[in-house]
Every structure is written in C-alpha cells, then in structure tokens.
Design an enzyme around this catalytic site. Structure first.
Site, mmCIF file in Angstrom:
data_model
loop_
_atom_site.group_PDB
_atom_site.id
_atom_site.type_symbol
_atom_site.label_atom_id
_atom_site.label_comp_id
_atom_site.label_asym_id
_atom_site.label_seq_id
_atom_site.Cartn_x
_atom_site.Cartn_y
_atom_site.Cartn_z
ATOM 1 C CG ASP A 9 9.509 -4.204 1.411
ATOM 2 O OD1 ASP A 9 9.803 -4.842 -0.031
ATOM 3 O OD2 ASP A 9 9.856 -2.656 1.326
ATOM 4 C CG ASP A 111 7.721 -5.539 -3.630
ATOM 5 O OD1 ASP A 111 6.670 -5.057 -3.935
ATOM 6 O OD2 ASP A 111 9.100 -4.995 -4.171
ATOM 7 C CD GLU A 112 6.077 -2.431 -0.144
ATOM 8 O OE1 GLU A 112 5.319 -2.364 0.965
ATOM 9 O OE2 GLU A 112 6.518 -1.673 -1.028
#
Length: 413
Positions: A9, A111-112
């Site tokens: 993350d 973003d993960e």
DNA sequence: TCTGGGGTCCTAGGACCC
DNA sequence: TCTGGGGTCCTAGGACCC
C-alpha cells in the site's frame, strides 16, 4: 498448503507521488514534510481532499473533507491539483517492482496491490521479501509503502495498516488475538459508517468482540454482510489473488456541474456528453451493454437513479443516449441538479452479437459512425470532433474522460 | 457557502409465470 | 367464491471500497 500473501500500500499515494515528482523537478520543499493535500478544483465544486500529508493529518484533516473545511483547520495548508497520468505511471512502477518477486500480482487499486508469493519464495523467506520490497520502493522509486504479510488477503491487508508509514508487519493466525482483536471495529475492512452504529448497538466495539459474537445474531441484524464481517473478524478469507486485467462489470461516468442545472436542455446535454465517453470506453473494451442507468443528485444532495434493461445489448452512443434521455424524462425531478451520471452495465463481449443480431442497416450505419468518431478522436485528440450542440453551452462535450487510465477495484477481496 | 468519481455487491419489493 | 406458493427477472436504493 499455507499461502504467503503480501499487501502493498503506497503511503498517502497521490501526495507522495506529487512530492517525489516535484523534488525530481527542482522543488526545494518535500510536500510530505509540510501540511499539504491533493484536492479537486473548488471553482467547479469538486473541492475535496483526495490525499493528505502526515503533517496535514495532524490537523485532523480527513480524506473526502471539503477544502474550505480543511483550510479552517490549517490556514497555511498547501493545496495541489491532482495529476492522474502521473499517479498511473507511479502505480505502474510499483507493479513492475512487485512482479520481480511473483507473477501473481493483483492491482487492487491505483495504490494497492496483493502479491501471492506461494511457491515463489524459495531462496528468501516471505518476511525477507516483504522487507526488501518495502526498502526498494523507498530507495528505487522514491516513495514509501506499507507491506502486510499473512496467509490470506484480508489479514495481509489488515497487517499493512497496523502502523504507518514505511512499515512491514505480519498478521499470522497465531498473532490475531494479540495484534488484531484489540483494534476498534471501525478498522475492519467493510465496517463502514452504516454498519458501525448497528455494531455499537450490539455492544460490539472491537474486532475481537465481533469475532466472538454470534454469527446468527449478526446475520439477523446485518443480513449477509453480518456474516462477512464476522468471518473477517476471525481472520477467515479464502479469496484468490487474481493477476492481470479484471473482467469489467460496467462502465460509468458521472460529473458534478460547476453550475446548478435547472433546464432540461442542459441536463440532456450533460447526459449526451456522459454517454459519449462511457460508450467510447465500452467500445474500446469490445463490449456491449444491456442495462443503462441514469443517476442524478440535486442541490439538496438527494440521490436518484433509474435504469432500463434493453432488448438487445448495444455499444451505440446514440442508442444508449436515447435510453438515457427517456429515463431522464421518466424521472421528472423537481430540484435543480448538481450531479449527473450515466452507467452502462450487464456487459457482454460484442463478438457474439456483432454479426448475427443486427441486420438492421440503421444500426450498422450507426456502428460505422461510432467507429469513425473513435478513430478520429484517438488519432487527433478527444476534442478533434465535437457535436454541434456543445459549443457555447458551458458543458464539456466529453465528460469524464478517464479512459483506460485507472485500474478497476474490487469492493470485496 | 455545500461533501469527487471510479467501481462492486446486496436487498426488498413488484411483476409475472406455472 | 375470496384468493396458494415457489421461482425468476427487473428495478430502485443502499452500502462499501480507494
């Protein structure tokens, strides 16, 4: 066999990525070290916080909060506009780095990522790999990430949130009572603002209390969702890491108008504009849609939607628009509108229908027109071809416009 | 002086069929 | 005369994620 799953993350993703980019281009201040946010444009009524720095977080600024409210908490807050292509390239760089450890990388959001290391960690332990990934993101890519390691996606994701930023944590089954159960239940994945008050009424305040509650009781009060979060609280999840492109279930576009839309003419222009971009995305994915949904939000922030199932699926801008138009007329709202949306769903691949179903020459001609328009726009730019009704209307001819830019997300693991 | 935009999944109720 | 019951499909709205 026990799986080894990582969740990676990026910390304050949009903000970190802006900071890194600006440092690389001569900026002297690292935005991550001062109160700063990435926020939408206030003049066009999109003024909310999209991402915040850790110093901004100390002023109790929250993601999703209005910018005027954030400035009230911190008068010298630095506000930056978002630059989505930059975020996509940062996201790509992160995915490339992760694929050096395992081909089983799932981009959960911009973003993960989840990484399934099972069978791909012969030389190093999973812990060593998790640590190495964290270090390499910082040293090679310039931004920090949190890494969570466990035996399923849910626990890996919860592990990555235990401590921020730039941290690696494990959350194995035997660590659940000590590391997971004492946390407030609001930290649990899928325990949102509507679920929490119901849990509080049942005297459930920690993840541990939820884990030890009766699943029947939870199901009675929260339906299937109750059972889902009970399983999560017990660390139970067997969903697979799915690498590669996800099969898309629907494409939609919605926009907040800079001005209140109080005429049908303007509303229909917005719907045409939204349909145009949604249909272009649909065609670029070689899909047809069977359901059209129109959604409206009025100035009181009330939300309405109407949908319609078509007799045969289509990707034609004008056919989809005529449905949107008729749905809109059927809705006969009263208040001025703030937000409008068009969503296309129940998708099928167009190869099954292309030749057999449409013997209608009007449809064939329409498909040819859409194809030509798409080609001109992809060669000469999206604004190379604009429908005649848009100039001087104050309404952009192609609303939305985030074509292939963003990865899709799964609401469930 | 008003909280974006992209998704996914679930549920209740009505229509309709047998 | 006083309306069963199960199944499927469709629609509107709700909830959650980043």
């Amino acid at each position: 066999m026990e799986r080894k799953i990582l969740h990676v993350d990026a910390n304050s993703a949009y903000l970190s990525w802006e900071a890194v980019y600006r440092l690389q281009h001569g900026a002297e201040t690292d935005l991550r070290t001062i109160p700063s946010v990435v926020g939408g444009d206030e003049k066009s009524r999109r003024g909310i916080v999209l991402a915040k720095s850790i110093p901004a977080k100390k002023y109790n600024i929250k993601t999703g909060e209005a910018l005027w409210s954030a400035r009230g908490k911190c008068p010298n807050l630095v506000v930056l506009p978002p630059s989505y292509p930059l975020y996509m390239s940062c996201s790509d760089a992160m995915v490339r780095l992760l694929k050096r450890y395992s081909p089983n990388v799932e981009r959960y959001s911009v973003d993960e990522c989840f990484v399934d290391l099972t069978g791909y960690s012969q030389k190093k332990t999973a812990e060593e790999i998790a640590w190495e990934i964290k270090e390499r993101c910082r040293t090679e890519l310039g931004f920090t990430v949190n890494v969570g390691l466990s035996t399923n996606k849910l626990l890996a994701k919860m592990a990555s949130e235990l401590e921020k930023p730039d941290k690696m944590h494990t959350l194995y089954r035997h660590e659940i009572p000590e590391k997971f159960w004492p946390l407030p239940v609001r930290e649990l994945f899928l325990s949102g603002p509507r679920t929490l008050p119901k849990l509080y009424k049942l005297n459930i305040f920690t993840i541990g209390q939820l884990a030890h509650a009766s699943p029947d009781l939870l199901q009675h009060h929260l339906k299937s969702h109750g059972l889902t979060i009970w399983k999560y609280a017990n660390g139970l999840d067997d969903s697979p890491v799915i690498p590669g492109e996800r099969v898309i279930k629907g494409v939609g576009n919605s926009t907040t108008s800079p001005f209140d839309v109080d005429s049908e003419k303007e509303a229909l222009l917005y719907l045409l504009s939204l349909t145009e971009t949604a249909a272009m995305r649909l065609r670029s994915k070689k899909m047809l849609a069977r359901v059209v949904t129109v959604s409206l939000r009025d100035t009181q922030l009330s939300f309405y939607s109407h949908q319609r199932r078509l007799i045969s699926p289509t990707d034609s801008t004008l056919l989809l628009y005529s449905q949107a138009k008729s749905l809109f007329k059927q809705m006969c709202h009263k208040e001025p509108l703030r937000h409008l949306g068009v969503h296309l769903s129940d998708l099928v691949e167009n190869k099954f229908y292309q030749t057999s179903f449409f013997d209608d020459t009007v449809v064939f001609r329409q498909q040819a027109i859409d194809k030509t328009i798409d080609e001109i726009r992809s060669s000469y730019g999206a604004d190379a071809l604009v429908r005649g009704s848009f100039p001087h209307s104050g309404i952009p001819p192609l609303c939305g416009g985030v074509y292939e830019a963003f990865p899709t997300m799964r609401s469930l693991l």
